[in-house]
Design a protein around this motif. Structure first.
Motif, PDB file in Angstrom:
ATOM      1  N   GLN A 134       0.834  -1.209   0.000  1.00 49.83           N
ATOM      2  CA  GLN A 134       0.000   0.000   0.000  1.00 49.83           C
ATOM      3  C   GLN A 134       0.864   1.252   0.000  1.00 49.83           C
ATOM      4  O   GLN A 134       0.640   2.186  -0.757  1.00 49.83           O
ATOM      5  N   SER A 135       1.844   1.250   0.863  1.00 46.75           N
ATOM      6  CA  SER A 135       2.776   2.364   0.901  1.00 46.75           C
ATOM      7  C   SER A 135       4.011   1.926   0.124  1.00 46.75           C
ATOM      8  O   SER A 135       4.554   0.855   0.362  1.00 46.75           O
ATOM      9  N   HIS A 136       4.432   2.748  -0.827  1.00 46.60           N
ATOM     10  CA  HIS A 136       5.444   2.277  -1.777  1.00 46.60           C
ATOM     11  C   HIS A 136       6.867   2.299  -1.236  1.00 46.60           C
ATOM     12  O   HIS A 136       7.761   1.699  -1.801  1.00 46.60           O
ATOM     13  N   HIS A 137       7.090   3.017  -0.119  1.00 49.14           N
ATOM     14  CA  HIS A 137       8.422   3.059   0.500  1.00 49.14           C
ATOM     15  C   HIS A 137       9.517   3.444  -0.492  1.00 49.14           C
ATOM     16  O   HIS A 137      10.554   2.799  -0.556  1.00 49.14           O
ATOM     17  N   GLY A 189      -0.374   8.683  -7.521  1.00 46.66           N
ATOM     18  CA  GLY A 189      -0.574   7.576  -8.462  1.00 46.66           C
ATOM     19  C   GLY A 189       0.710   7.250  -9.203  1.00 46.66           C
ATOM     20  O   GLY A 189       1.043   6.082  -9.415  1.00 46.66           O
ATOM     21  N   GLU A 190       1.444   8.290  -9.575  1.00 43.16           N
ATOM     22  CA  GLU A 190       2.727   8.071 -10.264  1.00 43.16           C
ATOM     23  C   GLU A 190       3.734   7.414  -9.321  1.00 43.16           C
ATOM     24  O   GLU A 190       4.499   6.534  -9.726  1.00 43.16           O
ATOM     25  N   GLN A 191       3.727   7.843  -8.071  1.00 45.57           N
ATOM     26  CA  GLN A 191       4.634   7.222  -7.094  1.00 45.57           C
ATOM     27  C   GLN A 191       4.323   5.732  -6.951  1.00 45.57           C
ATOM     28  O   GLN A 191       5.231   4.908  -6.878  1.00 45.57           O
ATOM     29  N   GLN A 192       3.031   5.406  -6.932  1.00 41.32           N
ATOM     30  CA  GLN A 192       2.682   3.992  -6.811  1.00 41.32           C
ATOM     31  C   GLN A 192       3.137   3.235  -8.056  1.00 41.32           C
ATOM     32  O   GLN A 192       3.566   2.086  -7.974  1.00 41.32           O
ATOM     33  N   ARG A 193       3.098   3.892  -9.216  1.00 41.80           N
ATOM     34  CA  ARG A 193       3.571   3.246 -10.443  1.00 41.80           C
ATOM     35  C   ARG A 193       5.085   3.024 -10.403  1.00 41.80           C
ATOM     36  O   ARG A 193       5.585   2.026 -10.927  1.00 41.80           O
ATOM     37  N   VAL A 194       5.822   3.936  -9.755  1.00 39.05           N
ATOM     38  CA  VAL A 194       7.258   3.707  -9.567  1.00 39.05           C
ATOM     39  C   VAL A 194       7.464   2.445  -8.709  1.00 39.05           C
ATOM     40  O   VAL A 194       8.330   1.611  -8.995  1.00 39.05           O
ATOM     41  N   GLY A 195       6.625   2.317  -7.682  1.00 38.80           N
ATOM     42  CA  GLY A 195       6.699   1.114  -6.829  1.00 38.80           C
ATOM     43  C   GLY A 195       6.452  -0.157  -7.628  1.00 38.80           C
ATOM     44  O   GLY A 195       7.082  -1.190  -7.392  1.00 38.80           O
ATOM     45  N   ILE A 196       5.544  -0.067  -8.592  1.00 39.66           N
ATOM     46  CA  ILE A 196       5.251  -1.231  -9.434  1.00 39.66           C
ATOM     47  C   ILE A 196       6.431  -1.510 -10.369  1.00 39.66           C
ATOM     48  O   ILE A 196       6.838  -2.669 -10.545  1.00 39.66           O
ATOM     49  N   ALA A 197       7.002  -0.446 -10.932  1.00 36.95           N
ATOM     50  CA  ALA A 197       8.179  -0.624 -11.800  1.00 36.95           C
ATOM     51  C   ALA A 197       9.302  -1.314 -11.021  1.00 36.95           C
ATOM     52  O   ALA A 197       9.961  -2.234 -11.516  1.00 36.95           O
ATOM     53  N   ARG A 198       9.506  -0.878  -9.787  1.00 33.14           N
ATOM     54  CA  ARG A 198      10.546  -1.480  -8.944  1.00 33.14           C
ATOM     55  C   ARG A 198      10.230  -2.960  -8.666  1.00 33.14           C
ATOM     56  O   ARG A 198      11.123  -3.794  -8.588  1.00 33.14           O
ATOM     57  N   ALA A 199       8.938  -3.284  -8.537  1.00 32.82           N
ATOM     58  CA  ALA A 199       8.556  -4.669  -8.236  1.00 32.82           C
ATOM     59  C   ALA A 199       8.732  -5.603  -9.432  1.00 32.82           C
ATOM     60  O   ALA A 199       8.834  -6.819  -9.259  1.00 32.82           O
ATOM     61  N   VAL A 200       8.748  -5.040 -10.638  1.00 30.77           N
ATOM     62  CA  VAL A 200       8.815  -5.909 -11.821  1.00 30.77           C
ATOM     63  C   VAL A 200      10.141  -5.789 -12.579  1.00 30.77           C
ATOM     64  O   VAL A 200      10.336  -6.442 -13.606  1.00 30.77           O
TER      65      VAL A 200
END
Ligand code: ATP
Ligand code: MG
Length: 225
Positions: free
Chosen positions: A86-89, A141-152
């Motif tokens: 939830q929190s992208h850290h 929303g963009e920050q959360q997308r950075v978190g997703i990029a980092r996850a993949v």
């Protein structure tokens, strides 16, 4: 790809967080994991992440029981997984690019491979032009997308998310969920825990529903017209 066979999880105090949970997600499948607060969603994800071990039953990943995995094999196993919380850290003293590159630096990838992978991951989440920015210059929303990029960025076979849209408005939430769905289209197995029942209903995806640790529903919604 992900298979639970009669899985039980009891924590120290004897509390049963998961009871007799069985399901299977095949490679490239997408599913939501829903249920009330305390239903066991995060516990189920933690078993896949090997942050916890099942008390009883089997969790099989790619046909292999996690109970047979030796502690020394856990880091290698986790390279198959991407995780979004939830929190992208994100690290706020580093650029977007550096945040996404971090897992690869830690894993010892070569600089050229890092550049290629980070650009590919940022491209997938629509942020290729924002690599030099600081995360604070981005919308939530963009920050959360950075978190997703980092996850993949290390191209995991399995992508897990725990309340990834908890802090976002409905429109951004739908955008983020569509992004997860796009990863399943390219063969990643995706499991997303969420409270957002409205969004789940609208997306026409498989829904695994937990109630007090028991799997009480496994169905597919028709997508909203
Ligand atoms: N480390 C722990 N020790 C003891 N009990 C725990 C632990 N972690 C979770 N629990 C309990 O297990 C149950 C399931 O918790 P879990 O975090 O999996 O629920 P959840 O569905 O993710 O809830 P939420 O929607 O609030 O995040 C809860 O009753 C919780 O109190
Ligand atoms: Mg939770």
């Amino acid at each position: 790809m992900i298979r639970f066979e009669q899985v039980y999880k009891r924590y120290g105090g004897g509390h049963e967080a998961l009871a007799g949970v069985s399901f299977e997600l095949v490679a490239g499948e997408f599913a939501f994991l829903t249920g009330h607060s305390g239903a066991g969603k995060s516990s189920l994800l933690r078993l896949i992440l090997l942050l916890e071990r099942a008390t009883q039953g089997q969790v099989l990943i790619n046909g292999r029981s996690l109970s047979r995995l030796h502690r020394s094999q856990v880091p290698h196993y986790r390279r198959n997984l991407g995780v979004v919380l939830q929190s992208h850290h994100l690290l706020l003293d580093r650029s977007v690019y550096d945040n996404v590159a971090l897992p690869l630096l830690v894993s010892g990838y070569r600089p050229r491979a890092i550049g290629r992978r980070v650009r590919a991951a940022l491209d997938k989440v629509g942020l290729l032009e924002r690599g030099a920015d600081n995360p604070l210059q981005l919308s939530s929303g963009e920050q959360q997308r950075v978190g997703i990029a980092r996850a993949v960025v290390h191209t995991p076979r399995i992508l897990l998310a725990d309340e990834p849209t908890g802090n976002l408005d409905p429109e951004l939430s739908a955008e983020i969920m569509a992004l997860f769905s796009a990863f399943s289209d390219i063969g990643v197995t995706v499991l997303v825990a969420t409270h957002d029942v409205g969004l789940v209903g609208a997306m026409g995806k498989r829904q695994l529903c937990l109630n007090s640790g028991r799997l009480v529903g496994d169905h597919r919604h028709a997508p909203a017209a």
